[in-house]
Design a protein around this motif. Sequence first.
Motif, PDB file in Angstrom:
ATOM      1  N   ILE A 158       0.829  -1.207   0.000  1.00 41.18           N
ATOM      2  CA  ILE A 158       0.000   0.000   0.000  1.00 41.18           C
ATOM      3  C   ILE A 158       0.860   1.252   0.000  1.00 41.18           C
ATOM      4  O   ILE A 158       0.553   2.234  -0.687  1.00 41.18           O
ATOM      5  N   SER A 159       1.951   1.236   0.774  1.00 37.98           N
ATOM      6  CA  SER A 159       2.806   2.426   0.845  1.00 37.98           C
ATOM      7  C   SER A 159       3.421   2.745  -0.512  1.00 37.98           C
ATOM      8  O   SER A 159       3.523   3.918  -0.892  1.00 37.98           O
ATOM      9  N   GLU A 160       3.820   1.733  -1.264  1.00 32.57           N
ATOM     10  CA  GLU A 160       4.387   1.955  -2.592  1.00 32.57           C
ATOM     11  C   GLU A 160       3.331   2.463  -3.563  1.00 32.57           C
ATOM     12  O   GLU A 160       3.623   3.266  -4.446  1.00 32.57           O
ATOM     13  N   GLU A 161       2.101   2.006  -3.382  1.00 28.82           N
ATOM     14  CA  GLU A 161       1.043   2.398  -4.310  1.00 28.82           C
ATOM     15  C   GLU A 161       0.629   3.857  -4.135  1.00 28.82           C
ATOM     16  O   GLU A 161       0.359   4.555  -5.109  1.00 28.82           O
ATOM     17  N   ILE A 162       0.561   4.327  -2.886  1.00 31.41           N
ATOM     18  CA  ILE A 162       0.108   5.702  -2.660  1.00 31.41           C
ATOM     19  C   ILE A 162       1.265   6.661  -2.408  1.00 31.41           C
ATOM     20  O   ILE A 162       1.046   7.862  -2.216  1.00 31.41           O
ATOM     21  N   GLY A 163       2.504   6.141  -2.386  1.00 33.06           N
ATOM     22  CA  GLY A 163       3.668   7.007  -2.292  1.00 33.06           C
ATOM     23  C   GLY A 163       3.954   7.583  -0.926  1.00 33.06           C
ATOM     24  O   GLY A 163       4.354   8.745  -0.812  1.00 33.06           O
ATOM     25  N   VAL A 164       3.739   6.794   0.126  1.00 34.48           N
ATOM     26  CA  VAL A 164       4.073   7.235   1.476  1.00 34.48           C
ATOM     27  C   VAL A 164       4.902   6.148   2.146  1.00 34.48           C
ATOM     28  O   VAL A 164       5.079   5.052   1.617  1.00 34.48           O
ATOM     29  N   HIS A 165       5.416   6.453   3.343  1.00 35.02           N
ATOM     30  CA  HIS A 165       6.216   5.483   4.075  1.00 35.02           C
ATOM     31  C   HIS A 165       5.317   4.420   4.708  1.00 35.02           C
ATOM     32  O   HIS A 165       4.137   4.655   4.968  1.00 35.02           O
ATOM     33  N   GLU A 166       5.893   3.235   4.947  1.00 30.72           N
ATOM     34  CA  GLU A 166       5.131   2.152   5.578  1.00 30.72           C
ATOM     35  C   GLU A 166       4.586   2.566   6.937  1.00 30.72           C
ATOM     36  O   GLU A 166       3.472   2.187   7.317  1.00 30.72           O
ATOM     37  N   SER A 167       5.367   3.335   7.688  1.00 30.60           N
ATOM     38  CA  SER A 167       4.917   3.760   9.017  1.00 30.60           C
ATOM     39  C   SER A 167       3.677   4.642   8.932  1.00 30.60           C
ATOM     40  O   SER A 167       2.832   4.630   9.826  1.00 30.60           O
ATOM     41  N   THR A 168       3.567   5.416   7.843  1.00 26.98           N
ATOM     42  CA  THR A 168       2.379   6.259   7.655  1.00 26.98           C
ATOM     43  C   THR A 168       1.136   5.397   7.440  1.00 26.98           C
ATOM     44  O   THR A 168       0.073   5.660   7.996  1.00 26.98           O
ATOM     45  N   VAL A 169       1.288   4.342   6.645  1.00 23.57           N
ATOM     46  CA  VAL A 169       0.164   3.418   6.423  1.00 23.57           C
ATOM     47  C   VAL A 169      -0.199   2.720   7.730  1.00 23.57           C
ATOM     48  O   VAL A 169      -1.372   2.564   8.061  1.00 23.57           O
ATOM     49  N   SER A 170       0.823   2.325   8.478  1.00 25.30           N
ATOM     50  CA  SER A 170       0.579   1.651   9.761  1.00 25.30           C
ATOM     51  C   SER A 170      -0.192   2.550  10.718  1.00 25.30           C
ATOM     52  O   SER A 170      -1.143   2.111  11.382  1.00 25.30           O
ATOM     53  N   ARG A 171       0.210   3.833  10.788  1.00 27.69           N
ATOM     54  CA  ARG A 171      -0.509   4.771  11.662  1.00 27.69           C
ATOM     55  C   ARG A 171      -1.925   5.036  11.157  1.00 27.69           C
ATOM     56  O   ARG A 171      -2.850   5.227  11.937  1.00 27.69           O
ATOM     57  N   ALA A 172      -2.081   5.064   9.843  1.00 32.82           N
ATOM     58  CA  ALA A 172      -3.391   5.377   9.267  1.00 32.82           C
ATOM     59  C   ALA A 172      -4.425   4.297   9.577  1.00 32.82           C
ATOM     60  O   ALA A 172      -5.607   4.602   9.762  1.00 32.82           O
ATOM     61  N   VAL A 173      -4.000   3.037   9.631  1.00 28.93           N
ATOM     62  CA  VAL A 173      -4.952   1.945   9.880  1.00 28.93           C
ATOM     63  C   VAL A 173      -5.022   1.556  11.351  1.00 28.93           C
ATOM     64  O   VAL A 173      -5.897   0.780  11.746  1.00 28.93           O
ATOM     65  N   ALA A 174      -4.110   2.096  12.169  1.00 29.52           N
ATOM     66  CA  ALA A 174      -4.105   1.751  13.593  1.00 29.52           C
ATOM     67  C   ALA A 174      -5.351   2.311  14.281  1.00 29.52           C
ATOM     68  O   ALA A 174      -5.713   3.476  14.084  1.00 29.52           O
ATOM     69  N   ASN A 175      -6.020   1.485  15.061  1.00 23.11           N
ATOM     70  CA  ASN A 175      -7.187   1.893  15.848  1.00 23.11           C
ATOM     71  C   ASN A 175      -8.345   2.391  14.983  1.00 23.11           C
ATOM     72  O   ASN A 175      -9.196   3.131  15.462  1.00 23.11           O
ATOM     73  N   LYS A 176      -8.374   1.996  13.723  1.00 22.60           N
ATOM     74  CA  LYS A 176      -9.454   2.415  12.815  1.00 22.60           C
ATOM     75  C   LYS A 176     -10.317   1.208  12.447  1.00 22.60           C
ATOM     76  O   LYS A 176      -9.817   0.084  12.342  1.00 22.60           O
TER      77      LYS A 176
END
Length: 455
Positions: free
Chosen positions: A350-368
């Motif tokens: 997902i991070s490669e597809e939307i052009g952000v870091h893996e940690s950003t994806v991890s934070r985005a889906v955390a607790n959601k």
Amino acid sequence: MKTGYGLELVQSQRLSLTPEMKQALMVLQMSAVDLRDLILEQVQENPLIELEDDYTEESLSTEEDGIDDELLSYFLDSAEPVQDLSRNTDPAVNRVYEPSTSRVAVSLRDYLTAQVGVIPMSSGEKAAVAAIIGSLDDNGYLRAEPGEISRLSGQSKETVERALRVVQSLDPPGVGAADLRECLSLQAKAMGKTGLEIKLIDGHLEDLAAGRYKRIAKEQGVTVSEVLSAKNFILKLDPKPGAAFSPFPIAYIVPEVAVRRVGGDLRVEMNDRAIPRIRWNRYYRELARRGDKEARSYLRHEIKRAQNLMKCIEQRKTTLIRVMEAIIARQKSFFVEGPGCLEPLTLKDISEEIGVHESTVSRAVANKYVDTTYGVLPCKTFFSPRVRKSRTALSQDTVKAAIAEIVKAEDSMNPLGDQEICRELEKRGMRVARRTVSKYRAELGIMPKMKRKSV
């Protein structure tokens, strides 16, 4: 070489996070409930912002869907370690006991003390009862020896024993027990059971865990069906009678995103009611322009704080939508065909597809959480690593779902071994090693072949 003290200038580069960046990362990782609390707190502190008129803080439902973890965890986490109590893969058998999900405001000790107040007792017995109630853990088990209770209350052991019988007669049934067997026995007796159920609790819990029903039937002089009936009754008992009064806060679940099918397409919709909407306060905004110097200085600082908060919230929303749209594109089969059809997917994909870091994806889906046709699910549900040493692209969740389905449909008189499960998976186009099946079976809480055998 001569040593000494001195001063010197050294030029170096360091990567540091500004307060604004730290706030953005914090907001991105927050759940809807935590972000709502933050916004309400900022509205109280910052005069420049206020809630929109159409927002009303609705009370969240205290109901929780679903059943707690496998019954085994309740028995193993109780007063004493006991082997797995016949973890059959049939949900009707394996998940009979449904622990209370409601939480009451009163504590377990206060609840018991209120009941004791209407029972006639001597002053000595009251002191012993108070000491016993004070020695209960959060699950309702008595963690102190009678001698210790006697010393704490200053009463004789005979008085302590009478007080203990009083506590064990209170609601909820099973409270005041020293171990799991006594807890289950107290509950069974409170329900009027005096026969086979009590005998199994007192002397055959390990045999029940190992599935040795024929041995139990032979020793007790009863039929196997009677043993199974008694076992099913035991599974309905509460191994943690005090857990409903747990002091831990309730973790509410609020889905921020919904995935809906519109025609042949899947769309991401944000739940605008999950987070309060804020706006500028006109009076203080105008005061920031025309007020005195001191007021303008203070209000401009608060304006900057409010702008940073609004920016963080908007960035959070944008990132969450982008991540969910990318997930939907990769996991379309799940939303169309249902659970069990997850494709292998990692944070890196997902991070490669939307052009952000893996940690950003991890934070985005955390607790959601996301609202789907198949229920409210954690966003992390859609990330499933690929099965190693598999010739086809299979996600771990897909294989686990298939294993659970195969075991559920097996003949309980002749359950399948790991190698036989491998063959059944291969018929479904899933070529998985036996060791992998054994590992996933254990992670699902499914017992080995011999322990799944009903008789």
